[in-house]
Design a protein around this motif. Structure first.
Motif, PDB file in Angstrom:
ATOM      1  N   ASN A  33     -36.229 -31.623  17.854  1.00  0.00           N
ATOM      2  CA  ASN A  33     -36.314 -32.721  18.851  1.00  0.00           C
ATOM      3  C   ASN A  33     -37.363 -32.274  19.918  1.00  0.00           C
ATOM      4  O   ASN A  33     -38.008 -33.274  20.320  1.00  0.00           O
ATOM      5  N   GLY A  62     -38.717 -35.414  27.861  1.00  0.00           N
ATOM      6  CA  GLY A  62     -37.534 -35.846  28.469  1.00  0.00           C
ATOM      7  C   GLY A  62     -36.685 -37.083  28.165  1.00  0.00           C
ATOM      8  O   GLY A  62     -37.625 -37.946  27.507  1.00  0.00           O
ATOM      9  N   MET A  63     -35.839 -37.503  28.776  1.00  0.00           N
ATOM     10  CA  MET A  63     -35.203 -38.803  28.643  1.00  0.00           C
ATOM     11  C   MET A  63     -34.734 -39.260  29.902  1.00  0.00           C
ATOM     12  O   MET A  63     -34.292 -38.720  30.917  1.00  0.00           O
ATOM     13  N   ALA A  71     -28.610 -41.348  23.243  1.00  0.00           N
ATOM     14  CA  ALA A  71     -28.998 -40.247  22.616  1.00  0.00           C
ATOM     15  C   ALA A  71     -27.901 -39.504  21.581  1.00  0.00           C
ATOM     16  O   ALA A  71     -28.176 -39.152  20.538  1.00  0.00           O
ATOM     17  N   SER A  76     -28.922 -43.649  16.684  1.00  0.00           N
ATOM     18  CA  SER A  76     -29.761 -43.914  17.961  1.00  0.00           C
ATOM     19  C   SER A  76     -30.924 -43.075  17.782  1.00  0.00           C
ATOM     20  O   SER A  76     -30.812 -41.667  17.685  1.00  0.00           O
ATOM     21  N   THR A  77     -32.046 -43.662  17.632  1.00  0.00           N
ATOM     22  CA  THR A  77     -33.469 -42.929  17.567  1.00  0.00           C
ATOM     23  C   THR A  77     -34.419 -43.772  18.264  1.00  0.00           C
ATOM     24  O   THR A  77     -34.609 -44.798  18.373  1.00  0.00           O
ATOM     25  N   SER A  78     -35.366 -43.019  18.900  1.00  0.00           N
ATOM     26  CA  SER A  78     -36.587 -43.685  19.380  1.00  0.00           C
ATOM     27  C   SER A  78     -37.866 -43.394  18.417  1.00  0.00           C
ATOM     28  O   SER A  78     -38.819 -43.875  18.606  1.00  0.00           O
ATOM     29  N   GLY A  93     -37.728 -35.640  13.068  1.00  0.00           N
ATOM     30  CA  GLY A  93     -36.360 -36.264  13.100  1.00  0.00           C
ATOM     31  C   GLY A  93     -36.852 -37.871  13.072  1.00  0.00           C
ATOM     32  O   GLY A  93     -37.718 -38.352  13.300  1.00  0.00           O
ATOM     33  N   GLY A  96     -31.412 -40.150  13.602  1.00  0.00           N
ATOM     34  CA  GLY A  96     -30.837 -40.623  14.850  1.00  0.00           C
ATOM     35  C   GLY A  96     -29.129 -40.119  14.606  1.00  0.00           C
ATOM     36  O   GLY A  96     -28.554 -40.356  15.049  1.00  0.00           O
ATOM     37  N   ALA A  98     -28.649 -36.262  14.473  1.00  0.00           N
ATOM     38  CA  ALA A  98     -28.356 -34.855  14.854  1.00  0.00           C
ATOM     39  C   ALA A  98     -27.610 -34.730  15.962  1.00  0.00           C
ATOM     40  O   ALA A  98     -26.550 -33.930  16.196  1.00  0.00           O
ATOM     41  N   LEU A  99     -28.083 -35.430  17.183  1.00  0.00           N
ATOM     42  CA  LEU A  99     -27.186 -35.109  18.697  1.00  0.00           C
ATOM     43  C   LEU A  99     -25.857 -35.579  18.204  1.00  0.00           C
ATOM     44  O   LEU A  99     -24.939 -34.638  18.705  1.00  0.00           O
TER      45      LEU A  99
HETATM   46  P1  ADP Z   1     -33.701 -38.109  15.781  1.00  0.00           P
HETATM   47  O1  ADP Z   1     -34.214 -36.852  16.274  1.00  0.00           O
HETATM   48  O2  ADP Z   1     -33.436 -38.343  14.387  1.00  0.00           O
HETATM   49  O3  ADP Z   1     -34.311 -39.271  16.370  1.00  0.00           O
HETATM   50  P2  ADP Z   1     -31.259 -36.923  17.286  1.00  0.00           P
HETATM   51  O4  ADP Z   1     -29.842 -37.286  17.212  1.00  0.00           O
HETATM   52  O5  ADP Z   1     -32.039 -35.640  16.951  1.00  0.00           O
HETATM   53  O6  ADP Z   1     -32.232 -38.079  16.400  1.00  0.00           O
HETATM   54  O7  ADP Z   1     -31.958 -37.525  18.808  1.00  0.00           O
HETATM   55  C1  ADP Z   1     -31.637 -38.684  19.169  1.00  0.00           C
HETATM   56  C2  ADP Z   1     -32.833 -39.159  20.142  1.00  0.00           C
HETATM   57  O8  ADP Z   1     -32.706 -38.778  21.347  1.00  0.00           O
HETATM   58  C3  ADP Z   1     -34.314 -39.124  19.661  1.00  0.00           C
HETATM   59  O9  ADP Z   1     -34.772 -39.892  18.864  1.00  0.00           O
HETATM   60  C4  ADP Z   1     -35.129 -38.848  21.007  1.00  0.00           C
HETATM   61  O10 ADP Z   1     -35.408 -39.939  21.601  1.00  0.00           O
HETATM   62  C5  ADP Z   1     -33.858 -37.966  22.063  1.00  0.00           C
HETATM   63  N1  ADP Z   1     -34.123 -36.820  22.208  1.00  0.00           N
HETATM   64  C6  ADP Z   1     -33.339 -35.878  21.650  1.00  0.00           C
HETATM   65  N2  ADP Z   1     -33.723 -34.643  21.870  1.00  0.00           N
HETATM   66  C7  ADP Z   1     -34.833 -34.839  22.953  1.00  0.00           C
HETATM   67  C8  ADP Z   1     -35.556 -34.074  23.733  1.00  0.00           C
HETATM   68  N3  ADP Z   1     -35.370 -32.743  23.304  1.00  0.00           N
HETATM   69  N4  ADP Z   1     -36.351 -34.248  24.333  1.00  0.00           N
HETATM   70  C9  ADP Z   1     -36.630 -35.707  24.412  1.00  0.00           C
HETATM   71  N5  ADP Z   1     -36.000 -36.713  23.941  1.00  0.00           N
HETATM   72  C10 ADP Z   1     -34.906 -36.074  22.974  1.00  0.00           C
END
Ligand code: ADP
Ligand code: MG
Length: 578
Positions: A33, A62-63, A71, A76-78, A93, A96, A98-99
């Protein structure tokens, strides 16, 4: 009714099991990530091998608070917008998952601040239950903190291995990530101790040094090759360096670490008949391939991929490795000599021996003076490396002792001749022109019914290898010609053995490999044995022939042909220099 719908909580814990197997899986997902967020500084802190704390801090994009709240929701993914994006995934990734998975099996805190905002936000999630968003003072970027992993999944906790093993998995994940991203500064702390601190570097080779250590990295030679849309690049070991396991065979596809059978096979294929049995090469391979050509969505932890044109990828990788090794084998004749101190441990200085940084041992070259810079062969005049040696003597009936301008060389006559015969046979076979010798008295071979069917099926292969076999009544055949290189003898055994060995092989790739193995056997039988006195003319001829082949430094079974002692080595052993 026997069927029930699982509770949301249960379902997400089950899903988490696929992604979060152990603390190292968390480290991997969080680092991915951070890399996807284009961080240039990533620091990983773990306590008690990740079981009590894993914290990953980055200076990435960042977010916003809205994104932060989303997140940790499932799916949920960007990184994906529509279905087509699935076939052009450029981020590490995309699912959406992992977190939310990690947050469902731990106590998670995420603090994040995007650019242009004076403060950040914090979100706590405990066992999947989201807390409220809070304002938090923090630097730009994101920190994800995972405490007490599996605190609510005792069964999973029981499967964790010894702390040292879990930590070593974390180190592996961390190191692979670092290898593929040399322009990022990575640090790893464990229980307050810095385990790794890799400053950002521009050169991949420098990162290799940081991660693998100076000695191992020095033994890996850079290579690169472009084949239509495939870009191959990396580092590989050349003899006498080899490893007792595949730990240092590390492959990446578009900077994603993968364990892929096709790639591993292709790499080993490139090393065929250059390594001793049970030995592995050290190869760090980066394959660049257009995104639509590779499906990364086939494994929960994304460790496996599927190639659209897998045989092309296989061929390109095997070929790139082989060509690099070929160039290296030729070039090494004009580089500082590679000594092989293994057999001389009692005599050599201790500094000649290096403790391997992983279980088992490996041999490495002793650095010599740059007396002979690498030159392409065409520039080296008519005199080849081997043919310009002065032959001093043959000792013990099997070694040629020679002096070269680089120092002292000892050549194993059997291994040398074996390689020469092998390469000759390979070339003949490739040209479909294995020289045969007709037998004055054909030999008759009786086979079983099953063998007879096989023999008929494999007849063309036997022909290709230089054997002419003709039917002679029920289940009886006559051998009328054999490869010219085979010495006189009982050929029936050889033919029967070939049939048995070719029985299982149908695929062309495997067939070629088997053919080469058979050629190696033929070569081994056809060459001068140890304990045979050689005339000066024979020794000369052997040295001349060594100059004409591609891999003169290894017999087809991977044994060394040549041991060298540079002037420096000799001076050191006699304590003239330290
Ligand atoms: P994925 O990586 O498959 O999109 P994750 O569950 O790992 O799914 O993360 C979800 C979303 O959270 C990511 O798509 C991203 O937008 C945001 N995110 C996670 N970790 C970070 C980070 N370290 N910095 C910025 N955005 C993050
Ligand atoms: Mg992710």
């Amino acid at each position: 009714m026997k069927i029930q719908i699982l509770s949301e909580e249960m379902a997400s814990r089950i899903a988490a099991g696929e992604v979060v197997e152990r603390p190292a899986s968390v480290v991997k997902e969080l680092m991915e990530n951070s890399l996807d967020a284009e961080a240039t500084e990533i620091s990983v802190t773990v306590e008690r091998s990740g079981t009590s704390l894993i914290r990953v801090t980055d200076n990435g994009e960042g977010m916003t608070p809205e994104d932060l709240a989303l997140a940790v929701e499932r799916h949920s993914t960007s990184k994906l917008k529509n279905e087509d994006d699935l076939f052009r995934i450029a981020t590490l990734g995309f699912r959406g998952e992992a977190l939310p998975s990690i947050a469902s099996v731990s106590k998670t805190t995420i603090i994040s601040r995007p650019p242009d905002v004076p403060f950040g936000h914090q979100m706590n999630v405990e066992g999947g239950k989201k807390g409220d968003l809070k304002v938090a003072a923090c630097p730009l970027g994101t920190t994800v903190e995972i405490r007490q992993i599996f605190y609510n999944v005792p069964a999973r906790r029981k499967f964790l291995k010894a702390p040292a093993t879990e930590l070593s998995h974390i180190c592996d994940v961390f190191n692979r990530m670092a290898l593929a991203n040399s322009q990022v500064h990575f640090t790893l702390l464990h229980d307050g101790r810095t385990i790794a601190d890799y400053a950002a570097v521009n050169e991949g080779k420098d990162r290799l040094h940081q991660v693998l250590g100076r000695d191992t990295a020095r033994d890996l030679i850079p290579f690169s090759s472009t084949q239509s849309e495939l870009i191959l690049q990396g580092y590989l070991s050349v003899a006498p360096t080899s490893f007792p396991n595949a730990r240092y065979l590390i492959t990446f596809v578009n900077r994603r670490y993968v364990r892929d059978k096709i790639l591993t096979h292709a790499v080993l294929h490139g090393y065929e008949n250059l390594l001793m049995k049970g030995q592995y090469p050290g190869v760090v391979l980066f394959l660049g391939i257009p995104f639509p050509e590779v499906d990364v969505n086939v494994h929960p932890a994304k460790y496996e991929v599927r190639f659209r044109r897998q045989s092309e990828v296989h061929e390109a990788v095997a070929d790139a490795i082989r060509q690099a090794l070929k160039r290296q084998a030729k070039g090494s004749m004009f580089a500082p000599p590679v000594s092989a101190p293994v057999q001389f441990q009692g005599v050599m200085e201790p500094q000649f021996h290096y403790a391997a940084p992983f279980p088992g041992t490996y041999t490495r070259s002793v650095p010599g003076k740059e007396m002979f810079p690498i030159k392409p062969r065409s520039e080296t005049g008519t005199c080849g490396f081997f043919s310009s040696m002065v032959i001093l003597d043959q000792i013990l009936g099997c070694y040629l002792v020679c002096s070269s301008s680089r120092g002292l060389a000892i050549i194993d006559q059997h291994a040398a001749h074996e390689r020469v015969a092998f390469e000759k046979l390979c070339r003949q076979m490739e040209a479909r022109d294995v020289q045969k010798q007709s037998l004055l008295i054909p030999q008759t071979v009786d086979v079983s019914g099953g063998e007879s069917v096989l023999l008929e099926k494999k007849m063309s292969v036997l022909n290709q290898l230089g054997f002419d076999v003709e039917p002679f009544g029920a289940n009886t055949y006559t051998i009328t010609a054999v490869p010219a290189l085979l010495p006189e003898g009982d050929y029936r055994q050889v033919v029967r053995q070939m049939i048995a060995e070719l029985a299982e092989v149908d695929k062309s790739d495997k067939l070629r490999q088997h053919l080469e193995e058979r050629l190696a056997t033929i070569a081994c039988h056809s060459v001068i044995r140890a304990n045979r006195k050689l005339e000066m003319g024979e020794m000369r001829a052997l040295l001349n022939q060594l100059d004409e082949i591609d891999f003169a430094t290894q017999c087809p079974h991977g044994r060394p042909v040549l041991l060298e002692f540079s002037h420096d080595d000799l001076d050191r052993m006699f304590k003239r220099i330290s």
